[in-house]
Design a protein around this motif. Structure first.
Motif, mmCIF file in Angstrom:
data_model
loop_
_atom_site.group_PDB
_atom_site.id
_atom_site.type_symbol
_atom_site.label_atom_id
_atom_site.label_comp_id
_atom_site.label_asym_id
_atom_site.label_seq_id
_atom_site.Cartn_x
_atom_site.Cartn_y
_atom_site.Cartn_z
ATOM 1 N N VAL A 1 0.853 -1.185 0.000
ATOM 2 C CA VAL A 1 0.000 0.000 0.000
ATOM 3 C C VAL A 1 0.892 1.240 0.000
ATOM 4 N N ALA A 2 0.734 2.036 -1.038
ATOM 5 C CA ALA A 2 1.573 3.229 -1.201
ATOM 6 C C ALA A 2 0.846 4.474 -0.709
ATOM 7 N N CYS A 3 1.611 5.404 -0.226
ATOM 8 C CA CYS A 3 1.104 6.712 0.162
ATOM 9 C C CYS A 3 0.287 7.302 -0.985
ATOM 10 N N LYS A 4 -0.779 7.996 -0.640
ATOM 11 C CA LYS A 4 -1.653 8.578 -1.667
ATOM 12 C C LYS A 4 -0.921 9.591 -2.533
ATOM 13 N N ASP B 1 3.381 18.825 4.418
ATOM 14 C CA ASP B 1 2.144 19.556 4.683
ATOM 15 C C ASP B 1 0.939 18.694 4.320
ATOM 16 N N ILE B 2 1.073 17.930 3.249
ATOM 17 C CA ILE B 2 -0.020 17.084 2.761
ATOM 18 C C ILE B 2 -0.135 15.802 3.580
ATOM 19 N N VAL B 3 1.009 15.211 3.912
ATOM 20 C CA VAL B 3 1.063 13.964 4.693
ATOM 21 C C VAL B 3 1.953 14.246 5.916
ATOM 22 N N PRO B 4 1.346 14.714 7.024
ATOM 23 C CA PRO B 4 2.135 15.138 8.182
ATOM 24 C C PRO B 4 3.085 14.086 8.760
ATOM 25 N N ASP B 5 2.763 12.790 8.606
ATOM 26 C CA ASP B 5 3.667 11.772 9.161
ATOM 27 C C ASP B 5 4.697 11.277 8.145
ATOM 28 N N CYS B 6 4.822 11.971 7.023
ATOM 29 C CA CYS B 6 5.867 11.647 6.053
ATOM 30 C C CYS B 6 7.223 11.912 6.704
ATOM 31 N N VAL B 7 8.100 10.937 6.663
ATOM 32 C CA VAL B 7 9.405 11.059 7.297
ATOM 33 C C VAL B 7 10.398 11.648 6.306
ATOM 34 N N GLN B 8 11.045 12.715 6.710
ATOM 35 C CA GLN B 8 12.082 13.312 5.877
ATOM 36 C C GLN B 8 13.420 12.758 6.336
ATOM 37 N N LEU B 9 14.057 11.998 5.457
ATOM 38 C CA LEU B 9 15.364 11.434 5.789
ATOM 39 C C LEU B 9 16.390 12.545 5.901
ATOM 40 N N SER B 10 17.309 12.368 6.838
ATOM 41 C CA SER B 10 18.414 13.307 6.996
ATOM 42 C C SER B 10 19.607 12.531 7.542
ATOM 43 N N PRO B 11 20.801 13.093 7.426
ATOM 44 C CA PRO B 11 21.955 12.404 8.012
ATOM 45 C C PRO B 11 21.785 12.170 9.519
ATOM 46 N N ARG B 12 21.031 13.039 10.178
ATOM 47 C CA ARG B 12 20.826 12.907 11.632
ATOM 48 C C ARG B 12 19.922 11.741 12.002
ATOM 49 N N ASN B 13 18.854 11.513 11.230
ATOM 50 C CA ASN B 13 17.900 10.470 11.638
ATOM 51 C C ASN B 13 18.115 9.135 10.922
ATOM 52 N N LEU B 14 18.982 9.111 9.958
ATOM 53 C CA LEU B 14 19.173 7.924 9.130
ATOM 54 C C LEU B 14 19.511 6.665 9.939
ATOM 55 N N GLY B 15 20.367 6.783 10.904
ATOM 56 C CA GLY B 15 20.781 5.634 11.697
ATOM 57 C C GLY B 15 19.692 5.109 12.626
ATOM 58 N N ARG B 16 18.681 5.915 12.881
ATOM 59 C CA ARG B 16 17.599 5.515 13.790
ATOM 60 C C ARG B 16 16.393 4.920 13.075
ATOM 61 N N CYS C 1 7.048 11.184 -5.571
ATOM 62 C CA CYS C 1 6.000 11.924 -4.884
ATOM 63 C C CYS C 1 5.357 12.920 -5.849
ATOM 64 N N LYS C 2 4.033 13.023 -5.770
ATOM 65 C CA LYS C 2 3.304 13.938 -6.644
ATOM 66 C C LYS C 2 3.578 15.394 -6.305
ATOM 67 N N ASP C 3 3.896 15.677 -5.050
ATOM 68 C CA ASP C 3 4.187 17.049 -4.617
ATOM 69 C C ASP C 3 5.278 17.004 -3.551
ATOM 70 N N TYR C 4 6.472 16.651 -3.987
ATOM 71 C CA TYR C 4 7.591 16.422 -3.068
ATOM 72 C C TYR C 4 7.882 17.633 -2.184
#
Length: 149
Positions: free
Chosen positions: A52-55, A72-87, A64-67
């Motif tokens: 099941v893919a994100c709408k 803003d459109i999907v509040p729980d969308c996780v933005q990868l970053s060097p800081r959170n990548l390992g977690r 993503c249709k609106d990267y």
């Protein structure tokens, strides 16, 4: 006369935290796996992938249709970053961010290696033709799959 060695690609020489925004974004192979709904088993803490893919995911091109506005459109969308990548424990084994973080090579089908954004689909790595939109899926529990690696 000594022959000059070929220049190493940026992902082998530049730490993730020092990459330019353009370099960082180019690591995404366009597989779409990170945009699939994931479930976590309450007893085992195991991550279960669904098809099941994100709408917001375009299922044809796996982007993503609106990267720019995705959070803003999907509040729980996780933005990868060097800081959170390992977690983040749900990135697939094929994810370039994970591979570079672990100091591993990118596979032959990665667009940065192949020079072609279609090879991720040709190699069968992407979710193209294997996922459905969350707008049509019903209960994610009914869509658990084991083909995500």
């Amino acid at each position: 006369m000594k022959k000059a060695s070929p220049k190493e690609p940026f992902w082998k020489t530049t730490p993730l935290s020092k990459m330019t925004p353009s370099e960082w974004e180019s690591l995404c192979d366009g597989c779409g796996k990170c945009c699939l709904v994931k479930l976590r088993d309450a007893d085992t803490n195991q991550v279960l992938f669904t098809n099941v893919a994100c709408k917001q995911l375009d299922l044809r091109n796996c982007h993503c249709k609106d990267y720019a506005n995705r959070q803003d459109i999907v509040p729980d969308c996780v933005q990868l970053s060097p800081r959170n990548l390992g977690r983040i424990d749900w990135l697939p084994e094929t994810c370039a961010y994970k591979l570079v973080h672990q100091k591993q090579d990118l596979p032959w089908w990665h667009p940065l290696v192949s020079g072609d954004p279609k090879t991720v689909h040709q190699a069968g790595i992407s979710i193209r033709k294997r996922a459905i939109s969350e707008t049509r899926a019903g209960e994610p529990e009914d869509h658990i799959v084991d083909w995500i690696s």
